[in-house]
Enzyme design. Structure first.
Site, mmCIF file in Angstrom:
data_model
loop_
_atom_site.group_PDB
_atom_site.id
_atom_site.type_symbol
_atom_site.label_atom_id
_atom_site.label_comp_id
_atom_site.label_asym_id
_atom_site.label_seq_id
_atom_site.Cartn_x
_atom_site.Cartn_y
_atom_site.Cartn_z
ATOM 1 N N ARG A 62 33.572 48.284 40.006
ATOM 2 C CA ARG A 62 34.121 46.650 39.943
ATOM 3 C C ARG A 62 35.507 46.414 38.556
ATOM 4 O O ARG A 62 34.727 46.931 37.433
ATOM 5 C CB ARG A 62 33.162 45.996 40.140
ATOM 6 N N THR A 335 41.215 48.446 51.168
ATOM 7 C CA THR A 335 40.912 49.260 50.394
ATOM 8 C C THR A 335 39.599 49.847 51.561
ATOM 9 O O THR A 335 40.561 49.958 52.342
ATOM 10 C CB THR A 335 39.536 47.448 51.047
ATOM 11 N N ASP A 377 40.882 38.217 42.952
ATOM 12 C CA ASP A 377 39.225 37.973 43.725
ATOM 13 C C ASP A 377 38.791 37.291 42.454
ATOM 14 O O ASP A 377 37.804 36.497 43.549
ATOM 15 C CB ASP A 377 37.811 39.170 43.573
ATOM 16 N N SER A 406 32.819 39.971 44.620
ATOM 17 C CA SER A 406 33.527 40.955 46.020
ATOM 18 C C SER A 406 32.945 41.103 46.827
ATOM 19 O O SER A 406 31.522 40.089 46.830
ATOM 20 C CB SER A 406 33.645 42.512 45.642
ATOM 21 N N GLY A 427 38.805 44.620 54.116
ATOM 22 C CA GLY A 427 38.745 43.808 55.229
ATOM 23 C C GLY A 427 38.377 42.538 53.940
ATOM 24 O O GLY A 427 37.928 40.948 54.841
ATOM 25 N N GLY A 428 38.203 42.318 52.953
ATOM 26 C CA GLY A 428 38.253 41.363 52.114
ATOM 27 C C GLY A 428 37.235 40.268 52.490
ATOM 28 O O GLY A 428 36.024 41.197 53.147
HETATM 29 O O1 DON Z 1 36.414 43.345 46.558
HETATM 30 C C1 DON Z 1 36.458 42.870 47.082
HETATM 31 O O2 DON Z 1 35.712 41.747 48.240
HETATM 32 C C2 DON Z 1 38.253 42.696 47.678
HETATM 33 N N1 DON Z 1 39.204 42.819 46.971
HETATM 34 C C3 DON Z 1 38.215 43.923 48.770
HETATM 35 C C4 DON Z 1 39.721 43.691 49.680
HETATM 36 C C5 DON Z 1 39.992 44.670 50.712
HETATM 37 O O3 DON Z 1 38.942 45.247 51.128
HETATM 38 C C6 DON Z 1 41.442 44.397 51.445
HETATM 39 N N2 DON Z 1 41.063 45.417 52.823
HETATM 40 N N3 DON Z 1 41.869 45.406 53.661
#
Ligand code: DON
Length: 525
Positions: A62, A335, A377, A406, A427-428
């Site tokens: 990370r 991501t 984040d 994250s 997907g955050g």
């Molecule tokens: O680490 C995390 O939770 C975010 N930076 C992830 C971002 C993400 O999955 C965007 N995607 N599709």
């Protein structure tokens, strides 16, 4: 993986006798070329490895906050958030971890040389690859970010026009950067010419990255987070990753007979939604980089704690999330997740990211790779949501050298010592609920991996008080019944991409590419 060329790169490494870690590292470099929204050199992520001998390790690469970062760096004089500051341009960039992380994995657990695993990515960048429909969709995710000349020069045809199906995308600068890494290892990225360009360009454009930030960046080996669900061992991402949220939800749901209450029935979905709500409350309250904050892991993961949460869940009524916290959600699409297993049973689950699609929208000098905007984040301001609508606590405020919290949750499910599922997703904030549904689809409802991956999903994280649903995720009468219980629904086209592998009792490996991302392919031999 989410991109066919990258899947083929992994396949070739395995075919030639490389192990799953070799393949995962090669795929990591290949996706940095072929899935530039998401795959990366300029970001970070997590790699969960379970070796055939039963040992497991979690590689945390990370990104970290630059040493000059401060808690209020995204606020104006009146303490208000400056829109976009944590998301666009150099001030949004956290210290990249991918190159150190992939290299640590290769040196310690791989069997091939750096040159061997990076060569396919160099070829894809230098000679280019032909863009298919899914690849054009990937490039379209760049949106406004192609206004930056450093981005347009690479991701637009002749720097000016969108690429079309059948065109060849060549990335000469990226090929050179990859060649340097193949020869000189992480040192050239973190200390040499590449790092120097990143720092120089950051300075020029108002960023705070320093040579010391790069020089001191370390990838970490941690113990995976472990919990159990109905006799299965779940190995997943420890903090600052999203596995805690997955385990909290599983622990709560474990107390209900989900098979008896019926797949996606009103009562079942009600229980899922309540479990999601409480798990996200705890995530946002307690979690942060464990190097900086004390997390009451043991208490949160205990059976007693899960039982106490279940007692707070009314049987026929939605829980009011307002007293707990406020959140909304928007998909970031930046991501990527992939899963690998080799013939001996070494299993690897990787999620890595540059956060928003095409990250901070900047490329330093002629390095050829997009830099992340992972600083978003963190908490920019207590009480204000980030791009995923997450309203998080002090545990996740900005501090120099700290890793932002994250949601990424690369996960491996094991039964009686044998891997049964490798999964994870982008997907955050929706990542943990996607992983949850992968696990319950498989364990409670006996779905095949392709069904589990492609079944429409739902997601809930609290406030504003609405449940996201993909088309056909829930029967209209179930939605109507849940609305009566106090839930509000918001249709959302799609999120996540859970490239997964299942292993059945005959030890047959079945991969499933998530149809939500069209460029993906499952490959094996
Ligand atoms: O680490 C995390 O939770 C975010 N930076 C992830 C971002 C993400 O999955 C965007 N995607 N599709």
């Amino acid at each position: 993986t989410s991109q066919g060329e990258a899947s083929r790169v992994g396949l070739e490494i395995l075919r030639k006798g490389g192990n799953a870690i070799d393949a995962a590292v090669a795929v990591g470099y290949a996706l940095a070329v072929t899935e530039p929204c998401c795959g990366n050199l300029g970001g970070g992520g997590f790699m969960l490895i379970r070796l055939a001998n039963g040992e497991s390790v979690f590689i945390n690469f990370r990104e970290t906050a630059p040493l000059a970062a401060t808690a209020n760096m995204y606020l104006d004089r009146n303490g208000e958030i400056i829109p976009g500051r944590s998301r666009n341009g150099y001030l949004a960039v956290a210290v990249p971890g991918t190159v150190r992380g992939l290299d640590l994995a290769l040196q310690k657990y791989g069997t091939r040389s750096r040159q061997q695993v990076i060569a396919p990515a160099i070829a894809l960048a230098g000679q280019g690859f032909i863009l298919g429909t899914g690849d054009i969709e990937i490039l379209r995710r760049s949106g406004e970010k192609l206004k930056d000349p450093s981005m347009a020069a690479i991701f637009l045809k002749n720097g000016s026009k969108p690429y079309e199906v059948g065109d060849r995308l060549v990335q000469k600068n990226l090929a050179r950067t990859l060649t340097q890494i193949a020869r000189g290892g992480p040192a050239v990225f973190y200390g040499g010419e590449i790092g120097a360009q990143v720092v120089a360009e950051s300075r020029k454009q108002g960023g705070i990255l320093s040579a010391e930030d790069l020089d001191t960046y370390q990838a970490l080996e941690q113990e995976p987070l472990q919990c159990t669900y109905r006799g299965y061992d779940i190995l997943t991402a420890p903090p600052p990753g999203g596995g805690m949220t997955v385990c909290l939800m599983l622990n709560i749901l474990q107390g209900y007979d989900l098979k008896a209450s019926g797949f996606r029935s009103t009562d079942t979905v009600h229980r899922f939604l309540a479990a999601m709500l409480f798990a996200y409350v705890d995530r946002n309250t307690y979690l942060g980089d464990p190097k900086f904050v004390q997390i009451p892991l043991e208490r949160l993961l205990s059976a007693e704690y899960a039982a106490s949460i279940r007692e707070k869940i009314p049987t026929k009524q939605a829980v009011d999330p307002r007293p707990f916290y406020q959140t909304i959600i928007r998909e970031g699409d930046s991501t990527t997740h992939y899963s690998v297993i080799d013939r001996t049973g070494n299993a690897v689950s990787v999620t890595y990211t540059i956060n928003s699609s095409f990250g901070a929208g900047v490329i330093a000098g002629d390095t050829g790779f997009v830099l992340n905007n992972e600083m978003d984040d963190f908490v920019s301001k207590l009480g204000s949501p980030n791009q995923f609508g997450l309203i998080q606590g002090r545990a996740n405020r900005i501090e120099p050298g700290k890793r932002p919290l994250s949601s990424m949750s690369p996960t491996i499910v094991v039964k009686n010592g044998q891997v049964v599922l490798i999964t994870g997703s982008p997907g955050g904030s929706t990542i943990p609920t996607t992983v949850l549904q992968m696990i319950t689809h498989t364990i409670d409802y006996g779905m095949t991996v392709a069904e589990a991956v492609n079944y429409p999903r739902f997601h809930y994280q609290g406030m504003p008080d609405r449940v996201l649903i993909e088309p056909n995720a829930l029967a209209p009468k179930v939605v109507a019944a849940l609305e009566k219980r106090g839930y509000t629904f918001q249709p959302f086209p799609k999120w996540g991409s859970a490239e997964s592998i299942a292993v059945d009792r005959s030890r047959t490996f079945t991969g499933a590419a998530d149809q939500r991302r069209n460029a993906g392919e499952a490959r094996g031999f």
